[in-house]
Design a protein around this motif. Structure first.
Motif, PDB file in Angstrom:
ATOM      1  N   PRO A   1       0.839  -1.219   0.000  1.00  0.00           N
ATOM      2  CA  PRO A   1       0.000   0.000   0.000  1.00  0.00           C
ATOM      3  C   PRO A   1       0.855   1.244   0.000  1.00  0.00           C
ATOM      4  O   PRO A   1       1.887   1.318   0.654  1.00  0.00           O
ATOM      5  N   LYS A   2       0.420   2.235  -0.743  1.00  0.00           N
ATOM      6  CA  LYS A   2       1.155   3.491  -0.856  1.00  0.00           C
ATOM      7  C   LYS A   2       0.618   4.470   0.191  1.00  0.00           C
ATOM      8  O   LYS A   2      -0.389   5.153  -0.018  1.00  0.00           O
TER       9      LYS A   2
ATOM     10  N   ALA B   1      -4.998  19.844   5.323  1.00  0.00           N
ATOM     11  CA  ALA B   1      -4.989  20.540   6.614  1.00  0.00           C
ATOM     12  C   ALA B   1      -4.432  21.952   6.475  1.00  0.00           C
ATOM     13  O   ALA B   1      -4.949  22.915   7.060  1.00  0.00           O
ATOM     14  N   VAL B   2      -3.353  22.111   5.673  1.00  0.00           N
ATOM     15  CA  VAL B   2      -2.771  23.440   5.467  1.00  0.00           C
ATOM     16  C   VAL B   2      -3.768  24.363   4.776  1.00  0.00           C
ATOM     17  O   VAL B   2      -3.915  25.539   5.119  1.00  0.00           O
TER      18      VAL B   2
ATOM     19  N   LEU C   1      -1.423  14.031   0.999  1.00  0.00           N
ATOM     20  CA  LEU C   1      -2.694  14.671   0.684  1.00  0.00           C
ATOM     21  C   LEU C   1      -3.391  15.176   1.949  1.00  0.00           C
ATOM     22  O   LEU C   1      -3.989  16.262   1.963  1.00  0.00           O
ATOM     23  N   ALA C   2      -3.307  14.375   3.030  1.00  0.00           N
ATOM     24  CA  ALA C   2      -3.937  14.805   4.286  1.00  0.00           C
ATOM     25  C   ALA C   2      -3.286  16.071   4.839  1.00  0.00           C
ATOM     26  O   ALA C   2      -3.970  17.002   5.289  1.00  0.00           O
TER      27      ALA C   2
END
Length: 265
Positions: free
Chosen positions: A97-98, A110-111, A105-106
């Motif tokens: 899994p990558k 958030a930024v 992305l998370a």
């Protein structure tokens, strides 16, 4: 120890069958069957066809097909091809899994949320100004007024038709497959390339001076050079061996190597 070709020949003669009879049953040219019995695999069209020819010949004369393929692989040095059953028993390998991309992305989301919240707190009406700018930029510019043509413009002579397109420089080869076909291709003085065309596959190639092409199944491929359909020559009606295409042969129609399709009806 007898070779594959010797064993196949002995089995065929023991069955009382001639090469011509086996050729009619298997639809394989007699010269290919003779090459197998001589253990001369260089005369055959290619790896996939070689295995198929050996298997069909063994089946037609009652010889063990598995043993025939094993002897062929041992003598020719060809790598062994897994059967469908062996492929189904092989463990399935799944990629890890990558997680790196999901974490990135998370963090980016958030930024963005923090920036938007801070901007809204400092400038409560910023989104209204931003929306106005977007609407004004996306609005299409006013179209210019349509002017009616004057009588002089209608009577003016029409411009000459455009010049014909410039002739194609060099050779453009188009291969359009209707079935499976082993193919060997050499462009100019480059290294020959071997591949298998699949049904409905279309390939384009460019050459400057010369194209040399061989086909394992001529009827399964339509050939065109510079937009002109060509019917490549075949001694046995099935294969094409080293047909040479040059600008001269394309213009004159035939110099011992090939001719346009229209002239071979």
């Amino acid at each position: 120890m007898a070779t594959l070709g010797q064993e196949l020949k002995q089995q065929r003669e023991a069955c009382g069958k001639s090469l011509e009879e086996v050729s009619k049953v298997t639809n394989i040219a007699a010269r290919f069957l003779q090459a197998i019995e001589r253990d001369d695999y260089r005369e055959l069209p290619g790896e996939l066809y070689n295995r198929s020819f050996v298997r069909q010949l063994a089946k037609a004369i009652g010889y063990d097909e598995s043993r025939a393929l094993q002897l062929y692989e041992r003598q020719s040095g060809s790598p062994r091809i897994l059967t469908d059953e062996e492929v189904s028993r092989a463990p399935e390998c799944l990629p890890p899994p990558k997680t790196g991309n999901a974490l990135l992305l998370a963090l980016s989301a958030a930024v963005i949320v923090v920036v938007v919240a801070g901007t809204s707190y400092a400038f409560p009406g910023w989104w209204q100004v931003f929306g106005y700018l977007l609407i004004s930029k996306s609005a299409p510019p006013p179209s210019p007024p349509v002017q009616e043509p004057s009588p002089l413009a209608e009577s003016a002579p029409q411009s000459p038709p455009p010049a014909p397109p410039t002739p194609i420089d060099g050779l453009t080869l188009e291969l359009r497959a209707t079935g499976k076909c082993w193919t060997r291709l050499q462009l100019d003085d480059g290294k020959p390339e071997e591949f298998t065309l699949l049904p409905d596959e279309v390939r384009l190639y460019r050459a400057k001076d010369k194209i040399v092409i061989s086909l394992g199944a001529r009827q399964a491929v339509s050939v065109a050079v510079n937009g002109r359909p060509l019917q490549l020559p075949s001694r046995d009606g099935i294969t094409v061996k080293r047909a040479v295409i040059t600008p001269d042969t394309l213009e004159t129609g035939l110099i011992g190597a090939l001719a346009p399709a229209a002239s071979l009806q």
